[in-house]
Design an enzyme around this catalytic site. Structure first.
Site, PDB file in Angstrom:
ATOM      1  N   ARG A 260      75.060-103.733 -13.111  1.00  0.00           N
ATOM      2  CA  ARG A 260      74.691-103.947 -14.502  1.00  0.00           C
ATOM      3  C   ARG A 260      74.501-105.440 -14.736  1.00  0.00           C
ATOM      4  O   ARG A 260      75.281-106.265 -14.263  1.00  0.00           O
ATOM      5  CB  ARG A 260      75.780-103.405 -15.451  1.00  0.00           C
ATOM      6  CG  ARG A 260      75.861-101.895 -15.499  1.00  0.00           C
ATOM      7  CD  ARG A 260      74.645-101.306 -16.200  1.00  0.00           C
ATOM      8  NE  ARG A 260      74.696 -99.851 -16.307  1.00  0.00           N
ATOM      9  CZ  ARG A 260      74.130 -99.016 -15.451  1.00  0.00           C
ATOM     10  NH1 ARG A 260      73.484 -99.512 -14.401  1.00  0.00           N
ATOM     11  NH2 ARG A 260      74.200 -97.726 -15.617  1.00  0.00           N
ATOM     12  N   GLU A 289      66.082-107.420 -19.946  1.00  0.00           N
ATOM     13  CA  GLU A 289      65.091-106.613 -19.215  1.00  0.00           C
ATOM     14  C   GLU A 289      64.023-106.113 -20.181  1.00  0.00           C
ATOM     15  O   GLU A 289      64.358-105.629 -21.263  1.00  0.00           O
ATOM     16  CB  GLU A 289      65.775-105.428 -18.528  1.00  0.00           C
ATOM     17  CG  GLU A 289      66.758-105.852 -17.442  1.00  0.00           C
ATOM     18  CD  GLU A 289      67.359-104.680 -16.695  1.00  0.00           C
ATOM     19  OE1 GLU A 289      66.939-103.515 -16.932  1.00  0.00           O
ATOM     20  OE2 GLU A 289      68.254-104.893 -15.868  1.00  0.00           O
ATOM     21  N   HIS A 308      64.819-103.418 -11.504  1.00  0.00           N
ATOM     22  CA  HIS A 308      65.728-102.311 -11.829  1.00  0.00           C
ATOM     23  C   HIS A 308      65.271-101.012 -11.149  1.00  0.00           C
ATOM     24  O   HIS A 308      65.101 -99.980 -11.789  1.00  0.00           O
ATOM     25  CB  HIS A 308      65.817-102.106 -13.348  1.00  0.00           C
ATOM     26  CG  HIS A 308      67.127-101.505 -13.764  1.00  0.00           C
ATOM     27  ND1 HIS A 308      67.743-101.827 -14.944  1.00  0.00           N
ATOM     28  CD2 HIS A 308      67.927-100.580 -13.169  1.00  0.00           C
ATOM     29  CE1 HIS A 308      68.873-101.136 -15.064  1.00  0.00           C
ATOM     30  NE2 HIS A 308      69.002-100.372 -13.989  1.00  0.00           N
TER      31      HIS A 308
END
Length: 348
Positions: A260, A289, A308
């Site tokens: 994370r 993001e 990601h």
């Protein structure tokens, strides 16, 4: 013969409708279900907040229209909001094919007796493999060599001692977090010949892979050539690795994060790469993001970045579809959910 159960399959371009339908038909047979379909635009259109829920795709209007009389919904990203619940009173099961059902209002669903389920561990294998890939790419400077080849260079300078990479075998690798992903990474690293240290105050020592040892975080940081993050993001772990923790790592070490973004201070990481304290970093998650064009990591040296993608594999999509379809099968047979996100609510 019983009437088929109306079910909405709300897939997207990752967990495809055909995967969900095939998995659903394996639970009770095709005759058990009257399937309605909705295709959501993720990941071609980024997910976002829809009314009061996060990381959702599509809209309340599309969901209300598509759900209609459905009693079951299988999805990854569809929003389950108070408005959707109020407009679709027949709904009884909302099965989310991801590790956390943040796209569902759990309290509102519980109030209406709608069971919400999720799919923990669906991407553990994929994320563990991606972690190892980033670790190796960063340690061996594979992207730099690849870019040179594409540019027409044969960069033999990378064979000079000071420019060569690091090996996993014989290195001490520290893993922060010992969940499903961390344990898989630990086992793989032991097999590759690393000395594996793990820091996790909640880990069961008996569950550690053979060859991996639990140690305090301070010891792990001071001893590890590579540190890889695998903790959950909580109030306790937010920015767990900041400037002081990076400074405590040995000079010339490597930092990897596929967990994370909130676990790490990225400004401090970029500074540690620029001043040469860290040899390299491999990252799949970020503080913001998508990663902004002016983010300091974009110009930091010796960093390997992926958008990601650690949990993105065909096997993950197929496994996720099977997991939510299995919850629908349990519902059909009158069995309790295996992964119930709102157990205070009693499914009708």
């Amino acid at each position: 013969m019983a009437e088929p159960i109306p079910v909405l399959v709300a897939g997207d371009h990752f967990v495809r409708n055909r995967l969900l339908i095939d998995a659903l038909h394996a639970e009770g047979g095709p005759a058990a279900w009257q399937v309605r379909e909705l295709e959501l635009p993720w990941p071609r259109v980024p997910f976002g907040r829809v009314a009061e829920v996060d990381e959702a795709s599509g809209s309340e209007e599309r969901m209300i229209e598509a759900l209609g009389p459905a009693r079951v919904c299988l999805t990854q990203m569809a929003p389950l909001t108070r408005r959707v619940l109020a407009a679709c009173p027949e709904l009884e099961l909302f099965a989310v094919s991801r590790g956390g059902p943040v796209n569902a209002n759990l309290a509102a669903a519980a109030e209406r007796g709608v069971a919400v389920t999720f799919a923990p561990g669906r991407n553990a294998e994929s994320t563990a493999e991606h972690t190892l890939g980033l670790m190796l790419a960063a340690m061996r400077r594979i992207p730099r060599a690849h870019a040179g080849m594409l540019a027409g260079r044969w960069d033999s300078e990378l064979f000079a001692y000071d420019a060569t990479g690091l090996e996993i075998a014989g290195s001490t690798v520290g893993l922060v977090g010992a969940g499903a992903v961390g344990r898989r990474v630990a086992a793989a690293l032991v097999a590759l010949g690393a000395d594996v240290l793990v820091s996790d105050p909640y880990a069961d020592p008996a569950a550690m892979p053979a060859g991996a040892r639990l140690v305090p975080l301070e010891e792990l940081l001071e001893r590890s050539t590579v540190v890889s993050l695998h903790a959950r993001l909580t109030d306790e772990t937010a920015e767990l690795i900041g400037a002081a923790e990076l400074a405590a790592m040995p000079r010339g070490s490597v930092l990897v994060n596929c967990a994370r973004g909130g676990l790490l201070d990225y400004a401090a990481l970029a500074a540690a790469l620029r001043n040469g304290h860290l040899f390299a970093a491999g990252l799949d998650v970020y503080d913001v993001e998508p990663l902004p064009a002016d983010h300091p990591l974009r110009t930091a040296p010796n960093v390997v970045l992926t958008p990601h993608l650690a949990g993105a594999s065909r096997a993950v999509a197929e496994r996720a579809a099977r997991m939510v379809a299995a919850e629908a099968g349990r519902w059909l047979r009158g069995e309790p959910p295996l992964h119930h996100a709102n157990p205070a609510g009693v499914a009708r």
